[in-house]
Every structure is written in C-alpha cells, then in structure tokens.
Scaffold this active site. Structure first.
Site, short mmCIF file in Angstrom:
data_model
loop_
_atom_site.label_atom_id
_atom_site.label_comp_id
_atom_site.label_asym_id
_atom_site.label_seq_id
_atom_site.Cartn_x
_atom_site.Cartn_y
_atom_site.Cartn_z
N SER A 105 5.03 30.39 17.71
CA SER A 105 3.87 30.31 18.61
C SER A 105 4.10 31.33 19.72
O SER A 105 5.23 31.76 19.94
CB SER A 105 3.79 28.90 19.21
OG SER A 105 2.91 28.87 20.32
N TYR A 164 7.71 21.38 23.10
CA TYR A 164 7.10 22.38 22.20
C TYR A 164 7.65 23.77 22.49
O TYR A 164 8.03 24.51 21.59
CB TYR A 164 5.59 22.32 22.39
CG TYR A 164 4.77 23.13 21.41
CD1 TYR A 164 4.39 22.58 20.18
CD2 TYR A 164 4.35 24.42 21.71
CE1 TYR A 164 3.62 23.31 19.29
CE2 TYR A 164 3.58 25.15 20.82
CZ TYR A 164 3.22 24.59 19.61
OH TYR A 164 2.45 25.32 18.72
#
Ligand code: NAD
Length: 255
Positions: A138, A151
């Site tokens: 990401s 995350y």
C-alpha cells in the site's frame, strides 16, 4: 503470455485480488482463488476467461490453514508459479485505543501470512527456475496516516520482506516485488466512506473528502489498472524488476 502457469491470489473473492486474478486469467494463467464471503461471483468471473480455476477458503491468520491451501494447490494444480499476496484487513483507531485483537489480526493477515505463503512457494519456484511473487502492500508501506498504526506497521513490514525476499532470490528466475496502491474503491475503502457518511457527510462529500486529503489526481486507482501492472511484473520485460515497491497512487507519495 501466462498459459500453463498457475497463480494463487489470496483474498481474491473481491476487490483488488479479484481484479488481479481476472487480469492474470486473461493472460491464460490458471487461478486459485482464496478469501471469505460468497466465492460464487469470483468463480464465475474467472470461469468466463476459460482457464482452469479452483478455490480454497484458508483463513490466512492461521499458518496451518495456509499450509493446507498449498497442499490443495499441489494436488489440484501442481506447483504455484505466481503468488499474489493480496488478502488484507483494516482497522482505524489511535495507538492508545487500538484493540489488541485487531492489532494481532492485522499483523497476522497483512504481514505474517505473506511470510508463510512465500516460504511455502519459493522452493518449487527456485527448482523450476521461474516464479513471481507480488505482494500487495500500500502507499501505507511507504508513508503513514494517523489512526492506522497496525496497517502502516504491517505494510511497511511487507515492503521490507519484499526487499529481503528479492535479494535472496536475485540470482534465480524468481522475482519478488510489492505494489503500493493509493485509494482503490473496494469494500475495504467503502467502509471508510460509510464511516464519514455516518458522521453526517453526503456520499459525494465523503468520497471527495477521502480522495482530496491524500490523492492529488482526485480519482480512484482501479483493480484493472493494478491487474495490468501485475501482468507486466509477470512478463519477461520485468525479469530485472526486483525488490521494487511500486506505487500506483494518483500522486499520493509524490507530495
Ligand atoms: P477487500 O476487502 O475488497 O478484499 C480483501 C480480501 O481479503 C477479501 O477477499 C477478503 O475475503 C480477504 N480476506 C480478509 N481476511 C482474510 C483472511 N483472514 N483470510 C483469507 N482472506 C481474507 O479489500 P481490497 O481493498 O481489495 O484490499 C486488498 C489488498 O489491497 C489488501 O491487502 C489491502 O490492504 C490492499 N490495499 C487496498 C487499498 C484500497 O484502497 N482498497 C489501497 C492500498 C492497498
């Protein structure tokens, strides 16, 4: 281009994983799907591409279920040639309020599962002299946002694991790279738009606010665009792309 290859795409019952699985199938690869929820629409989408496909429901937070998925792959398809580590979850809260179970689940699914699938896939890839490992990290593998500690930690970990794996395989025909998407409109992101709507924003304001804060293009990245990049990484032209963390993010990380 990928006829005769087998691709295992984790978390491919929806979103980015299904987009990448479909793109690989369009290039002729056989596909092993994985993920939760109703797998029937994903299966039907891959079936339309005319390739062999299968599905395993392994919970990627459990290393034993990951091993069982590889046993299934070996029995039904033979060696896994292309491994796409895509399954992921999100939870948003400040560090000092972050629920322990959410922290543990995000690290297990978003990071440790990438280690487990990689260690199981690499021996056959090395023996065959060809393989592709594509880790869906990401932009949060490259930069941080507040309230996403688990995350961001997991995705930075994935980028680091990608580099180490690529270095260990540098003298082989096996490459390992990470894709670092910005906002892609999938169920995972819709949840975050819905949270803004629940706080009183209109759907348009919620969408524009989410994009406008981070993504200069003001447009979502699409699963199809990520699928095309994954296909490029599987091509001979990408044989020397090794250990890259390739952002496709509408300019997010350029800021
Ligand atoms: P999604 O929610 O649409 O898909 C996630 C997939 O993972 C689903 O198939 C789900 O069933 C599966 N999954 C979840 N937990 C699992 C588990 N324990 N075991 C097996 N499968 C599990 O989300 P998405 O947006 O398509 O995300 C896919 C990947 O892309 C994730 O790793 C995510 O972090 C990453 N990503 C997404 C965005 C975005 O904007 N959507 C941006 C950057 C990175």
């Amino acid at each position: 281009m990928l006829k005769g290859k087998t691709a295992l795409v984790t978390g491919s019952t929806s979103g980015i994983g299904l987009g990448i699985a479909t793109a690989l199938a369009k290039q002729g690869a056989n596909i092993i799907l994985n993920g939760f929820g109703d797998a029937a629409p994903a299966k039907a989408q891959i079936a339309r591409q005319g390739v062999k496909y299968g599905y395993h429901n392994a919970d990627l937070s459990d290393p034993q279920q990951i091993a069982a998925m590889f046993d299934y792959a070996q029995a039904e398809f033979g060696d896994v040639d292309i491994l796409v580590n895509n399954a992921g979850i999100q939870h948003v809260a400040p560090v000092d309020e972050f629920p322990l179970d959410k922290w543990n689940a995000i690290i297990a699914i978003n990071l440790s599962a990438v280690f487990h699938t990689s260690r199981l896939a690499i021996p056959a890839m090395k023996a065959n002299g060809w393989g592709r490992i594509i880790n869906i990290a990401s932009v949060h593998g490259l930069v941080a946002s507040k309230e996403k500690s688990a995350y961001v930690a997991a995705k930075h970990g994935v980028v680091g694991l990608t580099k180490t794996t690529a270095l260990e395989l540098a003298r082989t025909g096996v490459t390992c790279n990470a894709l670092c998407p910005g906002w892609v409109l999938t169920p995972l992101v819709q949840q975050q738009i819905d949270a803004r709507i629940a706080k009183g924003q209109s759907p348009e304001a919620a969408r524009d606010g989410l994009l406008g804060e981070k993504q200069p293009s003001g447009e979502f990245v699409t699963p199809e665009q990520l699928g095309a990049l994954a296909c490029f990484l599987c091509s001979d032209a990408a044989a020397q792309v090794r250990g890259a963390a390739w952002n496709m993010d509408g300019g997010w990380v350029a800021q």
